[in-house]
Motif scaffolding. Structure first.
Motif: not given
Length: 743
Positions: A198-199, A235-242, A258-265
């Protein structure tokens, strides 16, 4: 000496070879072994072909031979084929089954509309134009709907041809329902696609990696922690996520994800840069250590909440209050310290290094709040950093409307593709109706499957399809002549033909797919009604007509695909960055001006979509292209400052400092507008040199902050806001310089 003595071991058969029979056995073993390896390597293709074959054959045989319902059998089978083969629904077996079941209401509506609008050719054409556009445009709402769209188109195409038979609507709807349910069951239980992490688990892993980086407070570089940060961040890059797991829908949860993804990266990048910028003997300041500890605690709480996945009530979950309370004085004190030491460092190296921990803390705060919003706590808007979550209070229909209208422009490749398909399908329906073609829906099916986003790709697809259809028509004609009207033979051959066609098509290309589908169609219709070998050339003619219509639409409607549009969208993104710099600076300086938070987000989405399509198209690799991802990075940096800076405490009171900041922002904005003009003109406009920030001029006007003045706290907050703005402009200038070097 014997005749065989001294001869090579290969010069004669050995007793163990077993002669010709042994050679045949070895050859069969070799083929079986390599076949097994091939099936394992292409498990997804083989599994999908098996699921579609089983579901469609069960549906067809039950309706045709058990119930004697011919119409129901055709609709049940074509439902499975359209949603299982023509559609490209992503995800695991569970996710695919859910998508198919969710599409049932829309499928019922499409079958009903197609049946009712078949009364007249003009009604069917008009319906094809509207429905074709709406179904294709619905792909803007997420990968699952986008993947199902081609199959959903067929659900309208199939019933919208004569005979006009509203009395058969019951059988058509029943066949559709049976086919959809059987396909969902097959997707879920018959060699299902494996589940993916899961994401939220990926987010939690990245947050844990950030916490480990924050635990490093000096000494040798934490190599293992940095490697783990790289692994979880990638692993959170869009190209790596199904595609099915991407947070791409317009729901509040996906926007928060998506906001949390940008923040953690961003958090991972800032912590790594902080540790890499100092030597192994460097000892962090006490307030830096305290801040890093709070960052680690916030990241761990976020990871724990993400793994638990329990819905939160207001105020529950990871808290950013402690981190925010510690961050405010650190930001202010550090700003004063930096201004005192900046005079000897005009290149901002010291300023950048000292700002890393503050930016990391900002990202940790956003991560904690985004996690709470993701888990259902809408009260995050009341936080001190709540201005970054302006969408938290939006209703569901508002979020969906915003997403749908984002691409409602001729500059969107999704809008262009929807128009191209709608025009092509409407034209194909008109031609099939006016010429009274025997199997007119094959014309639309060819148009649907062969139309590409560029005329070059469409022509390549048409050539392959015609070659494959010609071979398939010859084989189908021979099959119809040999078997004639023996339905039992067709019933036995059908699953074999389907399985081979649906495996060979994805693995061997479009020609094999069209040839195999021609055999499938012939074998199917031979069991529905009496047919002769003439069905094969009819199929070939229909595919030819549909191909020509698709090619014509490809030549008329945006024939270059995203090749030109990607440059326009990147130019639009640069203009949006320039606008964001202007109004964000105005709000920072004197809290004037209005924020257009949607503009840069929309420009980013359009640029990302055009770049994604551009990478999927055939193109001339010898033609140089700028580093487009660098432009996207600049857009993301501009949006980050637009979200964070206007809500910061403090106010820049000095007119001289305000004037310097406005001039610096104006120069940065002008440089981005110059880049936008160059992209619009395809490089014909001369490039304007990127101008670095004039720090000497800032130091000449920046007032000192005495240690014992009564308003020291207010001045410190003003200095912090100033330096945060300087760092933001410096990052945008660095992005621009990187783009210039690539161009």
């Amino acid at each position: 000496m014997s005749r065989l003595q001294g001869a090579s071991p290969r010069s004669g058969p050995r007793p163990s070879d077993g002669g010709p029979a042994g050679m045949v056995r070895r050859r069969l073993r070799y083929l079986l072994e390599h076949g097994r390896h091939g099936l394992r390597a292409h498990r997804s293709v083989v599994g999908n072909a098996l699921r579609v074959t089983v579901a469609s054959c069960v549906a067809f045989y039950v309706c045709r031979y058990a119930f004697g319902l011919t119409v129901m059998s055709v609709y049940a089978m074509f439902t499975v084929v359209s949603l299982g083969v023509l559609a490209r629904i992503p995800g695991s077996g569970r996710q695919r089954a859910t998508t198919v079941l969710t599409a049932i209401p829309a499928g019922l509506a499409l079958v009903t509309l197609g049946t009712l609008l078949a009364v007249q050719t003009w009604a069917a054409v008009l319906g094809m134009l509207v429905i074709g556009f709406l179904v294709a445009y619905a792909g803007t709402t997420g990968p699952r709907i986008a993947g199902a769209a081609p199959g959903m188109q067929l659900l309208y195409i199939l019933p919208c041809f004569p005979p006009y038979a509203p009395d058969a609507l019951g059988q058509r709807l029943s066949g559709f329902l049976l086919g959809a349910v059987l396909l969902a069951l097959a997707q879920r239980f018959l060699v299902p696609e494996p589940d993916t992490p899961p994401f939220c688990r990926l987010l939690a892993d990245a947050a844990d990696a950030a916490a480990r980086l924050a635990d490093h407070h000096g000494g040798p570089l934490p190599v293992q922690a940095i490697n783990r940060a790289h692994e979880t961040g990638d692993a959170l890059r869009p190209s790596r996520v199904p595609p099915a797991d991407l947070p791409a829908s317009p729901t509040l949860a996906h926007k928060a994800m998506a906001h949390a993804t940008e923040a953690v990266r961003t958090l991972l990048a800032r912590l790594e840069a902080l540790h890499a910028s100092v030597g192994p003997q460097y000892v962090y300041h006490t307030e830096t250590v305290v801040l890093l500890e709070s960052i680690g605690d916030a990241a761990r709480e976020a990871a724990k909440a993400l793994r638990r996945g329990r819905r939160l009530r207001p105020g529950e979950g990871p808290s950013a209050a402690v981190l925010q309370s510690e961050l405010a004085p650190v930001r202010a004190h550090r700003a004063v310290d930096i201004l005192e030491r900046l005079s000897g460092d005009d290149r901002l190296v010291y300023l950048r290094r000292r700002s890393q921990v503050v930016q990391a803390a900002d990202s940790a705060v956003v991560l904690a709040l985004a996690t709470r919003l993701l888990l259902g706590d809408r009260s995050v808007g009341q936080s001190a950093a709540g201005h970054t979550f302006s969408y938290a209070g939006a209703r569901l229909h508002e979020l969906w409307w915003q997403r749908l209208t984002t691409h409602l422009t001729p500059r969107s490749v999704i809008f262009q593709n929807a128009c191209r398909f709608a025009l092509g399908l409407a034209a194909a329906r008109a031609v099939a109706g006016l010429l009274d073609l025997q199997h007119g829906f094959w014309v639309l099916l060819a148009t649907l499957t062969l139309t590409r986003t560029t005329s070059l790709e469409t022509w390549s697809a048409v050539r392959q399809a015609l070659a494959g259809t010609l071979v398939g028509a010859v084989l189908a004609g021979g099959l119809l002549v040999l078997v004639h009207d023996r339905d039992m033979v067709y019933a036995v051959v059908l699953p074999v033909v389907m399985l081979v066609a649906f495996i060979a098509g994805p693995l061997r290309g479009l020609a094999w797919a069209q040839g195999g589908f021609t055999l499938v169609v012939a074998t199917l219709f031979a069991q529905v009604s009496p047919v002769t070998w003439q069905l094969a050339p009819v199929r070939l003619v229909d595919v030819l007509v549909g191909s020509l219509i698709g090619l014509a639409c490809g030549l008329v409607a945006w024939p270059r695909g995203a090749g030109r549009e990607v440059r326009r969208s990147m130019a639009g993104l640069c203009s949006a960055v320039a606008d964001a710099v202007g109004y964000t600076t105005a709000r920072v300086v004197d809290h004037s001006g209005s924020a257009d938070c949607v503009a840069i987000s929309r420009a980013l989405v359009l640029a990302q979509e055009s770049l994604a399509q551009y990478h999927c198209e055939l193109r001339d690799e010898s033609v140089g292209q700028p580093d487009w991802p660098s432009v996207l990075v600049a857009g993301a940096d501009a949006r980050r400052g637009e979200r964070l800076l206007p809500g910061r405490p403090g106010r820049i009171a000095s007119r001289e400092v305000s004037a310097w900041l406005r001039r610096a922002a104006d120069r940065t904005a002008a440089d981005y507008r110059s880049l936008a003009r160059q992209l619009h003109a395809d490089g014909e406009v001369p490039w304007a040199e990127v101008r670095p920030l004039d720090i000497r001029a800032l130091l000449a006007v920046a007032p000192a902050v005495p240690r014992h003045c009564p308003d020291r706290e207010a001045r410190a907050l003003s200095a912090a806001l100033l330096l945060d703005s300087v760092i933001w402009l410096d990052a945008l200038t660095a992005d621009l310089d990187r783009i210039r070097q690539e161009m």
